[in-house]
Enzyme design. Sequence first.
Site, PDB file in Angstrom:
ATOM      1  N   SER A 404     -14.812  29.734 -19.152  1.00 22.71           N
ATOM      2  CA  SER A 404     -14.738  28.715 -20.201  1.00 22.71           C
ATOM      3  C   SER A 404     -15.281  27.381 -19.710  1.00 22.71           C
ATOM      4  O   SER A 404     -15.879  26.642 -20.475  1.00 22.71           O
ATOM      5  CB  SER A 404     -13.288  28.472 -20.622  1.00 22.71           C
ATOM      6  OG  SER A 404     -12.656  29.655 -20.966  1.00 22.71           O
ATOM      7  N   HIS A 425     -20.007  33.774 -23.190  1.00 20.54           N
ATOM      8  CA  HIS A 425     -18.707  33.177 -23.482  1.00 20.54           C
ATOM      9  C   HIS A 425     -18.195  33.654 -24.828  1.00 20.54           C
ATOM     10  O   HIS A 425     -18.702  33.243 -25.878  1.00 20.54           O
ATOM     11  CB  HIS A 425     -18.838  31.641 -23.444  1.00 20.54           C
ATOM     12  CG  HIS A 425     -17.529  30.931 -23.574  1.00 20.54           C
ATOM     13  ND1 HIS A 425     -17.384  29.717 -24.192  1.00 20.54           N
ATOM     14  CD2 HIS A 425     -16.290  31.275 -23.153  1.00 20.54           C
ATOM     15  CE1 HIS A 425     -16.110  29.354 -24.153  1.00 20.54           C
ATOM     16  NE2 HIS A 425     -15.431  30.283 -23.528  1.00 20.54           N
ATOM     17  N   GLU A 437     -21.298  32.416 -27.074  1.00 21.17           N
ATOM     18  CA  GLU A 437     -22.168  31.433 -26.426  1.00 21.17           C
ATOM     19  C   GLU A 437     -22.910  32.121 -25.284  1.00 21.17           C
ATOM     20  O   GLU A 437     -22.293  32.830 -24.485  1.00 21.17           O
ATOM     21  CB  GLU A 437     -21.352  30.249 -25.890  1.00 21.17           C
ATOM     22  CG  GLU A 437     -20.979  29.248 -26.966  1.00 21.17           C
ATOM     23  CD  GLU A 437     -20.185  28.055 -26.428  1.00 21.17           C
ATOM     24  OE1 GLU A 437     -20.301  26.963 -27.010  1.00 21.17           O
ATOM     25  OE2 GLU A 437     -19.432  28.218 -25.446  1.00 21.17           O
ATOM     26  N   ASN A 475     -16.259  24.093 -26.456  1.00 24.07           N
ATOM     27  CA  ASN A 475     -15.069  23.453 -25.904  1.00 24.07           C
ATOM     28  C   ASN A 475     -15.306  21.975 -25.605  1.00 24.07           C
ATOM     29  O   ASN A 475     -14.363  21.191 -25.557  1.00 24.07           O
ATOM     30  CB  ASN A 475     -14.593  24.203 -24.658  1.00 24.07           C
ATOM     31  CG  ASN A 475     -13.877  25.501 -25.042  1.00 24.07           C
ATOM     32  OD1 ASN A 475     -13.472  25.676 -26.187  1.00 24.07           O
ATOM     33  ND2 ASN A 475     -13.735  26.410 -24.090  1.00 24.07           N
TER      34      ASN A 475
HETATM   35  P1  NAI Z   1      -5.812  36.441 -18.258  1.00 25.17           P
HETATM   36  O1  NAI Z   1      -4.992  35.790 -17.223  1.00 25.17           O
HETATM   37  O2  NAI Z   1      -5.176  36.891 -19.521  1.00 25.17           O
HETATM   38  O3  NAI Z   1      -6.531  37.716 -17.633  1.00 25.17           O
HETATM   39  C1  NAI Z   1      -7.170  37.731 -16.392  1.00 25.17           C
HETATM   40  C2  NAI Z   1      -7.099  39.146 -15.861  1.00 25.17           C
HETATM   41  O4  NAI Z   1      -7.978  39.284 -14.765  1.00 25.17           O
HETATM   42  C3  NAI Z   1      -5.713  39.546 -15.371  1.00 25.17           C
HETATM   43  O5  NAI Z   1      -5.310  40.722 -16.043  1.00 25.17           O
HETATM   44  C4  NAI Z   1      -5.924  39.808 -13.885  1.00 25.17           C
HETATM   45  O6  NAI Z   1      -5.112  40.860 -13.398  1.00 25.17           O
HETATM   46  C5  NAI Z   1      -7.387  40.160 -13.829  1.00 25.17           C
HETATM   47  N1  NAI Z   1      -7.999  39.959 -12.532  1.00 25.17           N
HETATM   48  C6  NAI Z   1      -7.874  38.898 -11.721  1.00 25.17           C
HETATM   49  N2  NAI Z   1      -8.629  39.101 -10.611  1.00 25.17           N
HETATM   50  C7  NAI Z   1      -9.240  40.294 -10.742  1.00 25.17           C
HETATM   51  C8  NAI Z   1     -10.131  41.044  -9.930  1.00 25.17           C
HETATM   52  N3  NAI Z   1     -10.531  40.588  -8.765  1.00 25.17           N
HETATM   53  N4  NAI Z   1     -10.562  42.232 -10.396  1.00 25.17           N
HETATM   54  C9  NAI Z   1     -10.136  42.697 -11.573  1.00 25.17           C
HETATM   55  N5  NAI Z   1      -9.299  42.021 -12.379  1.00 25.17           N
HETATM   56  C10 NAI Z   1      -8.850  40.838 -11.964  1.00 25.17           C
HETATM   57  O7  NAI Z   1      -7.005  35.439 -18.553  1.00 25.17           O
HETATM   58  P2  NAI Z   1      -7.918  35.316 -19.871  1.00 25.17           P
HETATM   59  O8  NAI Z   1      -7.298  34.362 -20.802  1.00 25.17           O
HETATM   60  O9  NAI Z   1      -8.263  36.675 -20.321  1.00 25.17           O
HETATM   61  O10 NAI Z   1      -9.208  34.601 -19.274  1.00 25.17           O
HETATM   62  C11 NAI Z   1     -10.165  35.292 -18.513  1.00 25.17           C
HETATM   63  C12 NAI Z   1     -11.421  34.456 -18.440  1.00 25.17           C
HETATM   64  O11 NAI Z   1     -11.910  34.242 -19.760  1.00 25.17           O
HETATM   65  C13 NAI Z   1     -11.235  33.076 -17.839  1.00 25.17           C
HETATM   66  O12 NAI Z   1     -12.385  32.738 -17.128  1.00 25.17           O
HETATM   67  C14 NAI Z   1     -11.074  32.184 -19.061  1.00 25.17           C
HETATM   68  O13 NAI Z   1     -11.444  30.857 -18.805  1.00 25.17           O
HETATM   69  C15 NAI Z   1     -12.052  32.848 -20.000  1.00 25.17           C
HETATM   70  N6  NAI Z   1     -11.817  32.615 -21.414  1.00 25.17           N
HETATM   71  C16 NAI Z   1     -10.557  32.590 -21.938  1.00 25.17           C
HETATM   72  C17 NAI Z   1     -10.357  32.378 -23.287  1.00 25.17           C
HETATM   73  C18 NAI Z   1      -8.991  32.411 -23.879  1.00 25.17           C
HETATM   74  O14 NAI Z   1      -8.840  32.008 -25.030  1.00 25.17           O
HETATM   75  N7  NAI Z   1      -7.983  32.893 -23.174  1.00 25.17           N
HETATM   76  C19 NAI Z   1     -11.503  32.147 -24.211  1.00 25.17           C
HETATM   77  C20 NAI Z   1     -12.787  32.294 -23.565  1.00 25.17           C
HETATM   78  C21 NAI Z   1     -12.921  32.478 -22.225  1.00 25.17           C
END
Ligand code: NAI
Length: 648
Positions: A404, A425, A437, A475
């Site tokens: 993000s 994105h 994006e 954002n």
């Molecule tokens: P989240 O915390 O829900 O999920 C992250 C997941 O990645 C966790 O399940 C974790 O176990 C896993 N993980 C961490 N390290 C890992 C690895 N080395 N190998 C495999 N899996 C691994 O986070 P979320 O919200 O899904 O965000 C993920 C990405 O997406 C971030 O970069 C965030 O900035 C981006 N993002 C989030 C949005 C949102 O609304 N939550 C919107 C757009 C982008």
Amino acid sequence: MPVTLTKSGAIAVVSIDNPPVNALNTAIRAQLLALVEATEADAAISAVVLIGAGKLFVGGADITEFDRPPEQPDLPSVIARIERATKPWVAAIHGAALGGGLELALVCHYRVAAPGATLGLPEVSLGFIPGAGGTQRLPRLIGPEAAIPVVAERQMLPTDAAARLGLLNRVIEADLRAGAVAFASEAAAIPLPQPLPAQPLADPGAAFWDAARARIDKAAKGQAAPLAALEAVRFGVENGATLGLQQERATFLHLRSTEESLALRHLFFAERAAPRPADLRGVEPAPLRLVGVVGGGTMGSGIAAALRNAGLQVILSEQDAAALDRGLASVHGLFDAAARRGLTSAAEAADRKAGVAGVVGLQGLAACDLVIEAVFEDLVVKRAVFAGLAETCRPDAILATNTSYIDPRQIAEGMAGPDRFLGLHFFSPAQVMKLLEIIPIPETSSQTRATGFDLARRLSKIPVQSGICEGFIGNRLLKRYRGAAEAMVAQGVAPAAIDAAMRGFGYPMGPFEMQDMAGLDISFMNREAARAKGEDVPETPADLLVRSGRKGIKTGGGWYDYAPGDRKPQPSVQAAQIIAPLVAAPCTLAPDAIVARLLGVMAAEGQAILAEGIANTPAAIDLVQVHGYGFPRTKGGPMFYASRKTPS
Ligand code: NAI
């Protein structure tokens, strides 16, 4: 000539050939009119088949003409001339007959179609109603009950449904042209049917109209055209087709020059252009079949579901077995929910589940054509993932980050083959939100970028390319919008008043309701990180809320209070007390002033984004706001809206 006449015995075949969609522009209308006269005058012709060249019958009027006064001959006069023809006209439909295309087919004495065609009147999506008889002829052909969903509610009829309703006289399984010519020969031997406007139509009664009105009003969300379409049908039923046609045309001409229609047309053209950027013309995307997703959290599970819903094979990777189980369970949950809501069958849901494999670690991703990373928003973690992927995956596999805020150049630093790297994105929930994006780094190859755009097309998403800056286009705008809303709160305006004003403008929710839903803690942590780096970030009311444990709905309260299990925001005395040290004496601001200030801030930030080359066009910013943040379609997006407010 785009409209040609050939003969098959005594049958004239009039073919419209105006790629890509055989749009009915002024030249086509004039040629059609001339050919009606020619076929009428030619005693050797007994009937006429009207057909479209290429992939479809006629996709509609030429909307680019709508910014000018109607040019003669207009569509109603061409159509009226066909209706007065003394020889039968048979519309032979394949692919699609939409808008003016369906109106043209409706005026023909008969309609035949190939299987797999789509018939519809989508005018209300562009802010106006059919203007060449659609609201009058369709109800007389298939009845008002069946016509209203088509005219006012965007229902599209496939060939078989259209045939069942009596909209088609015959479905032609074999060669359409030959079948239509045979049909026309039969039609030439029998008397012409009575023109549709002359046919009687029973009024379905007040209760029917009231129910239709209530249904359409609710779905229209303040948009004028759907109700106007219903009223046009009703007027014609109650007053007869002659007056009905006049009233329809007047409503059409009025609506097409409203701000609402201009905004919707602006978005229509922007959306149509979005998947095909000019600088990628001729660049072949890489073929995609198997896609890996790293991280099965909120975003990863939604992205995996979106990919699979589009027919791709997916492998979800997590860091351990427990997280993988959770990730797969969320993906399965999304497929089950779709089946429960009747969007897919149970068998389809099972097939989708079977197409998402799970692996722990990155090794299992070696065969992927594309891998999308959605792990924690942490540079070190992301870099480690890409180092692993660069080792494991094929050298031509495309690697994408869903970050993000982190600079994708830093994520790719030192990675082997950065030409196949880019930011993709997605927005939450990723299986629903239309915006994608696309963020290239300087090394990203054209083919990698083209593959990003092609993926968006396959996922039915709207791709918008963004340059690199904090928060990219979406954002970054959001941050300014929220900041301005919070500044208003500091001046003493109630959050609820600001939310109500923005809802009144057309957003599904206001900025504070949205923060409570998404959680206040992420932007708080961003501000704290900036402060830790020594940046001057003044304390905000939201900081006070988070420090008091009010992070939004998930903690039972944020800007508002929430009853347990209820997502309805209730004004909060406690929140008001917490933020009081940073808030001036209460003051009121008119909703219009609130809207003007917040949209002004957004448009100014949009201008900066354009000046820096982060977005390529103002329309790109509009698409981001409309498809990622709930900006009302009927207002066209912040840049379009600002351009209409400041006459040039
Ligand atoms: P989240 O915390 O829900 O999920 C992250 C997941 O990645 C966790 O399940 C974790 O176990 C896993 N993980 C961490 N390290 C890992 C690895 N080395 N190998 C495999 N899996 C691994 O986070 P979320 O919200 O899904 O965000 C993920 C990405 O997406 C971030 O970069 C965030 O900035 C981006 N993002 C989030 C949005 C949102 O609304 N939550 C919107 C757009 C982008």
